[in-house]
Design a protein around this motif. Structure first.
Motif, PDB file in Angstrom:
ATOM      1  N   PRO A  55       7.068  -2.576  -3.780  1.00  0.00           N
ATOM      2  CA  PRO A  55       6.569  -1.421  -4.532  1.00  0.00           C
ATOM      3  C   PRO A  55       7.189  -0.126  -4.006  1.00  0.00           C
ATOM      4  O   PRO A  55       7.756  -0.107  -2.905  1.00  0.00           O
ATOM      5  CB  PRO A  55       5.061  -1.462  -4.275  1.00  0.00           C
ATOM      6  N   PRO A  56       7.106   0.960  -4.762  1.00  0.00           N
ATOM      7  CA  PRO A  56       7.745   2.209  -4.350  1.00  0.00           C
ATOM      8  C   PRO A  56       7.289   2.716  -2.991  1.00  0.00           C
ATOM      9  O   PRO A  56       8.080   3.252  -2.230  1.00  0.00           O
ATOM     10  CB  PRO A  56       7.360   3.194  -5.466  1.00  0.00           C
ATOM     11  N   LEU A  57       6.001   2.563  -2.678  1.00  0.00           N
ATOM     12  CA  LEU A  57       5.476   3.085  -1.412  1.00  0.00           C
ATOM     13  C   LEU A  57       4.311   2.239  -0.940  1.00  0.00           C
ATOM     14  O   LEU A  57       3.481   1.808  -1.739  1.00  0.00           O
ATOM     15  CB  LEU A  57       5.032   4.543  -1.582  1.00  0.00           C
ATOM     16  N   LEU A  58       4.286   1.987   0.348  1.00  0.00           N
ATOM     17  CA  LEU A  58       3.148   1.314   0.971  1.00  0.00           C
ATOM     18  C   LEU A  58       2.700   2.139   2.169  1.00  0.00           C
ATOM     19  O   LEU A  58       3.517   2.483   3.032  1.00  0.00           O
ATOM     20  CB  LEU A  58       3.509  -0.094   1.433  1.00  0.00           C
ATOM     21  N   HIS A  59       1.409   2.459   2.220  1.00  0.00           N
ATOM     22  CA  HIS A  59       0.832   3.162   3.366  1.00  0.00           C
ATOM     23  C   HIS A  59       0.070   2.146   4.197  1.00  0.00           C
ATOM     24  O   HIS A  59      -0.888   1.530   3.729  1.00  0.00           O
ATOM     25  CB  HIS A  59      -0.107   4.266   2.871  1.00  0.00           C
ATOM     26  N   ILE A  60       0.504   1.941   5.429  1.00  0.00           N
ATOM     27  CA  ILE A  60      -0.184   1.032   6.345  1.00  0.00           C
ATOM     28  C   ILE A  60      -1.123   1.900   7.176  1.00  0.00           C
ATOM     29  O   ILE A  60      -0.737   2.493   8.179  1.00  0.00           O
ATOM     30  CB  ILE A  60       0.814   0.271   7.237  1.00  0.00           C
ATOM     31  N   SER A  61      -2.365   1.997   6.712  1.00  0.00           N
ATOM     32  CA  SER A  61      -3.337   2.882   7.346  1.00  0.00           C
ATOM     33  C   SER A  61      -3.914   2.241   8.598  1.00  0.00           C
ATOM     34  O   SER A  61      -3.683   1.061   8.881  1.00  0.00           O
ATOM     35  CB  SER A  61      -4.463   3.203   6.363  1.00  0.00           C
ATOM     36  N   ALA A  62      -4.695   3.010   9.333  1.00  0.00           N
ATOM     37  CA  ALA A  62      -5.301   2.507  10.574  1.00  0.00           C
ATOM     38  C   ALA A  62      -6.259   1.359  10.305  1.00  0.00           C
ATOM     39  O   ALA A  62      -6.513   0.534  11.192  1.00  0.00           O
ATOM     40  CB  ALA A  62      -6.028   3.648  11.284  1.00  0.00           C
ATOM     41  N   THR A  63      -6.789   1.281   9.090  1.00  0.00           N
ATOM     42  CA  THR A  63      -7.736   0.211   8.762  1.00  0.00           C
ATOM     43  C   THR A  63      -7.040  -1.049   8.256  1.00  0.00           C
ATOM     44  O   THR A  63      -7.695  -2.066   8.062  1.00  0.00           O
ATOM     45  CB  THR A  63      -8.723   0.696   7.685  1.00  0.00           C
TER      46      THR A  63
END
Length: 304
Positions: free
Chosen positions: A129-137
């Motif tokens: 996908p265009p963007l993936l945010h790997i957050s702290a959770t």
């Protein structure tokens, strides 16, 4: 053969794509700032070691904090910033790999960029996908708690083997990001990675990857997925974008293209190893896929 050297499907995909993550630099910053990263057609990874900033790409935005990362597929530019009113500076005008903005060390991050061999884009970059945010959770974020400090220790280090170590840590960063993608199959576009991440289809997909020479039948694959033949075929096509046996043929051809440029097996040997009953059938399928014969493909790639 590829399956012998790389027994799990994700490792096979990375090998066929020739994917390599290269550390592109670090960023230390303080105060108000904004950086614009151009669209380079490559997977870009930004991981934060200290502080926080915002990320903006198209209509997507969010906050990026210490221990988190974003991965951007390179089809559009994106911006990192502390405040919305700051005019972004083009990141490519900062020619040194270790960037500094301001005098404070409120923010520290590291960037990586993934290169692939010709043809590898379809296997990797275009399958994301265009963007993936790997957050702290995110479950995969825990891996960053040890990986980012290790990267921090090696960047700028003069210890023996520091260059080799940085390269290996960069590859680990790529793998951890891809594992984060695979943990969210619904976020992936239709394609090979989404099939591998789909819990219902994964057993059948692994079988295709591990034994591409087998003359797989639809009912065999459906049994591996514990689904009806009709249900399996419909789900596979929806998730992969192509039917199961077309997926197998495409996988065989990708292996063939890789082996022709990385090994010295004859066309006849490669044909038999991939399950074709005749060399002519293999050549016909290869030419239909790539527009050249196997030997022409080998010669052309060796001349690059």
């Amino acid at each position: 053969m590829l399956a012998d050297r790389h027994p799990d499907p994700l490792s096979q995909v990375l090998a066929l794509a020739g994917a390599r993550c290269h550390l592109t630099g670090t960023l230390s910053a303080g105060g108000r700032w904004a950086l614009r990263f151009p669209a380079r057609g490559r997977l870009k990874i930004i991981a934060v070691r200290r502080g926080r900033c915002a990320f903006v790409r198209g209509g997507q935005s969010g906050e990026l904090r210490a221990g988190e990362a974003i991965a951007v597929n390179g089809t559009e530019p994106f911006v990192l910033r502390t405040h919305a009113g700051v005019l972004p500076v083009d990141a490519e005008t900062m020619t040194v790999p270790d960037h500094r903005i301001g005098t404070a060390d409120e923010f520290a991050g590291v960037g990586g960029e993934v290169t692939v061999e010709p043809g590898g884009e379809a296997l990797l970059t275009q399958a994301l996908p265009p963007l993936l945010h790997i957050s702290a959770t995110h479950p995969q974020a825990s891996a960053f708690t040890w990986l980012l400090p290790e990267l921090d220790a090696e960047i700028g280090s003069a210890r023996p083997g520091h260059s080799f170590t940085r390269d290996q840590l960069a590859q680990l960063l790529l793998v951890q990001v891809l594992r984060a993608y695979l943990a969210r199959p619904d976020a992936l576009p239709a394609g090979r990675l989404r099939v591998l991440a789909d819990p219902r289809l994964a057993p059948a997909a692994r079988a295709l990857h591990e034994n591409p020479a087998h003359a797989w039948r639809l009912d065999e694959l459906a049994r591996l997925a514990t689904m009806s033949r009709t249900g399996f075929a419909a789900r596979f096509r929806a998730v992969a974008g192509i039917p199961p046996l077309a997926y197998l043929t495409e996988w065989r051809m990708r292996i063939a293209a890789y082996e022709l440029t990385h090994d010295d097996a004859t066309v006849g040997e490669l044909s038999a190893q991939l399950g074709y009953t005749s060399e002519s059938a293999f050549i016909t399928t290869f030419k239909r896929t790539y527009g050249t014969t196997p030997l022409q493909h080998r010669r052309r790639t060796s001349e690059r």
